[in-house]
Write an enzyme that holds these catalytic residues in place. Structure first.
Site, short mmCIF file in Angstrom:
data_model
loop_
_atom_site.label_atom_id
_atom_site.label_comp_id
_atom_site.label_asym_id
_atom_site.label_seq_id
_atom_site.Cartn_x
_atom_site.Cartn_y
_atom_site.Cartn_z
N THR A 21 0.98 -1.08 -0.02
CA THR A 21 0.09 0.01 0.07
C THR A 21 0.82 1.20 0.08
O THR A 21 0.33 2.24 -0.45
CB THR A 21 -0.79 0.01 1.05
OG1 THR A 21 -1.86 -1.23 1.08
CG2 THR A 21 -1.87 1.09 1.29
N SER A 38 1.99 -7.85 -0.64
CA SER A 38 2.68 -8.61 0.24
C SER A 38 2.46 -10.02 0.13
O SER A 38 3.22 -11.04 0.03
CB SER A 38 2.76 -8.16 1.72
OG SER A 38 1.41 -8.25 2.03
N THR A 80 1.28 -4.41 4.30
CA THR A 80 1.22 -4.96 5.89
C THR A 80 0.57 -6.23 5.92
O THR A 80 0.70 -6.82 7.12
CB THR A 80 0.22 -3.66 6.33
OG1 THR A 80 -0.88 -3.70 5.65
CG2 THR A 80 1.21 -2.22 6.61
N ASP A 81 -0.36 -6.80 5.02
CA ASP A 81 -0.93 -7.90 5.20
C ASP A 81 -0.05 -9.04 5.77
O ASP A 81 -0.40 -9.74 6.74
CB ASP A 81 -1.60 -8.54 3.88
CG ASP A 81 -2.79 -7.37 3.60
OD1 ASP A 81 -3.13 -6.70 4.21
OD2 ASP A 81 -3.35 -7.83 2.40
N1 ASP Z 1 -2.73 -5.79 0.25
C1 ASP Z 1 -1.63 -4.56 0.83
C2 ASP Z 1 -0.30 -5.71 0.83
O1 ASP Z 1 -0.27 -6.20 1.93
C3 ASP Z 1 -1.92 -4.24 1.99
C4 ASP Z 1 -0.98 -3.36 2.39
O2 ASP Z 1 -0.16 -3.12 1.79
O3 ASP Z 1 -1.07 -2.78 3.60
O4 ASP Z 1 0.34 -5.53 0.09
#
Ligand code: ASP
Length: 439
Positions: A88, A136, A167-168
């Protein structure tokens, strides 16, 4: 009452907190308090405007581990490499108010760092590496393997590395790096809960985007060298956490990352970096052989890392998932059981059959915190308070390096996976306040 019985969990935690604070104090003191002449300076001599927490006093710089590590600590403006993998933080939203509707992994990491200029140039000399640019969850274990080598390679010339990701699964990126990076120099994971740009990669900033501040603070933290020997830390929302313990607790909240029972390691308030506690492995800072895990990825190919999966426990759960994984050739299974590791009757039967086929299990809890304890033999290993997704990474690495020796896997899960301080003076041949040696 025996000596052991005096050590209630509450007392062990109290001792641990004190010891960890001592270690953190020493780490921060030598990292920040080193004078340009190379001697250990007073706290007030911290370079680059960093200010130590008042709780950190310099007398603990007598700690042997940190005195020895001090010799290698550079001074002056640090060099930090930022390795981008997407997420993100590199996301492009449909408009400036679109926090949840965006495409992750679009903006190059060089652009994200450029947007912090000129201010970041006063903090560190920053270079970037575009490792990948996607969500991720799209990364494979083979790519994780390559990421570790990229981080260690960067740390040959940089004082610290920042890795950006979605963050996932950031906590899995972080724990993987924690388990496999050889260098004790700082490694800081960061990312964002809101996309950075709107419309196009160089479009206007999304309202309230957290990525730029997170990246700025992560570079500051890595460059400060405060987390030397901490292993990988995860930094979002001004707080940094231990890779082993942190977890994403909310799909959308900005303060999603929590370390449930232990709390944050510290926080970044502008140029003030405060360390509240340290991971137990800092106690081995003076001994690179003990500090680094056996999982040296430069010695094995990604294909040597066996498939390892997770099975969830719930009311009347069927055993077919375990049976299916075992039949598919999966070598290790982590169960995220109910309470202290409970499985349904069908799962228990399937596990027994899978063990007979050579599958190794680690038993964890789906509760999100708390321990699973268990026997000292057999192919069902207690994961203690490792979260299932962390236990899986440790199990797959242990299986790759133990080469069929289940006792060795258990030892690594128990020691590397669950580091503890030896609070009984000399009881295991180690002085009090030292980390128990990992066999
Ligand atoms: N879907 C995103 C990922 O994990 C969420 C994020 O970046 O927070 O790449």
């Amino acid at each position: 009452m025996t000596r052991l019985e005096h050590l209630t969990p509450r007392r062990i935690v109290a001792v641990l907190v004190v010891l960890a604070l001592c270690a953190a104090t020493a780490a921060a003191s030598w990292a920040l308090g080193r004078s340009t002449s190379g001697s250990v300076g007073p706290v007030g001599s911290a370079p680059a405007g960093r200010v130590l927490s008042p709780a950190l006093t310099p007398d603990l710089t007598t700690n042997v581990a940190y005195q020895q590590a001090l010799v290698a600590a550079p001074s002056g403006k640090p060099k930090v490499t930022v390795i981008g993998t997407g997420g993100t933080i590199a996301g492009v939203a449909t408009n400036r108010g679109s926090f949840t509707n965006y495409r992750a992994g679009q903006i190059p990491i060089a652009d994200l760092v450029d947007d912090l200029r000129p201010e970041i140039d006063a903090v560190a000399d920053v270079e970037t590496i575009q490792f990948g640019n996607k969500g991720s969850g799209g990364y494979t274990i083979a790519e994780f393997h390559a990421l570790t080598l990229a981080v260690d390679n960067a740390l040959k010339t940089s004082d610290g590395v920042v890795v950006t990701s979605g963050t996932d699964t950031m906590e899995e990126f972080a724990y993987w790096l924690d388990l496999t990076v050889r260098s004790p120099k700082p490694v800081v994971m960061t990312g964002a809960m809101r996309p950075t740009a709107a419309g196009t990669v160089d479009g206007p900033g999304v309202i309230g985007a957290d990525g730029p501040a997170n990246l700025y603070n992560a570079i500051t933290l890595a460059g400060s060298r405060v987390t030397t020997c901490f292993g990988t830390v995860l930094m979002l929302g001004d707080e940094f956490h231990a890779a082993r313990d942190v977890t994403k607790t909310s799909s959308y909240r900005m303060d999603t990352f929590q370390t449930r029972e232990l709390g944050v390691l510290g926080w970044v308030d502008g140029s003030n970096i405060k360390v509240g506690r340290a991971p137990a492995r800092v106690a081995t800072c003076d001994n690179p052989q003990r500090w680094a895990t056996p999982f040296d990825l430069s010695k094995i190919a990604p294909t040597a890392i066996p498939r390892t999966e997770i099975v969830y426990g719930y009311q009347q759960a069927g055993g077919e998932a375990i049976t299916g994984f075992a039949d598919a050739g999966v070598k290790g299974i982590v169960t995220a059981g109910t309470g202290a590791g409970g499985l349904s009757g069908a799962q228990g039967t399937a596990r027994t059959a899978a063990v007979a086929k050579g599958v190794v299990f680690v038993s964890t809890t789906r509760t999100g915190s708390g321990s699973v304890y268990g026997g000292a033999t057999g192919s069902v290993i207690a994961g203690d308070d490792l979260l299932p997704q962390k236990a899986r990474l440790l199990l797959m690495l242990s299986l790759a390096y133990a080469q069929g020796d289940v006792d060795q896997v258990r030892t690594w899960v128990t020691t590397i996976g669950n580091p503890e301080w030896d609070t009984l003076a000399g009881s295991a041949g180690t002085p009090p306040g030292q980390l128990k040696p990992a066999a």
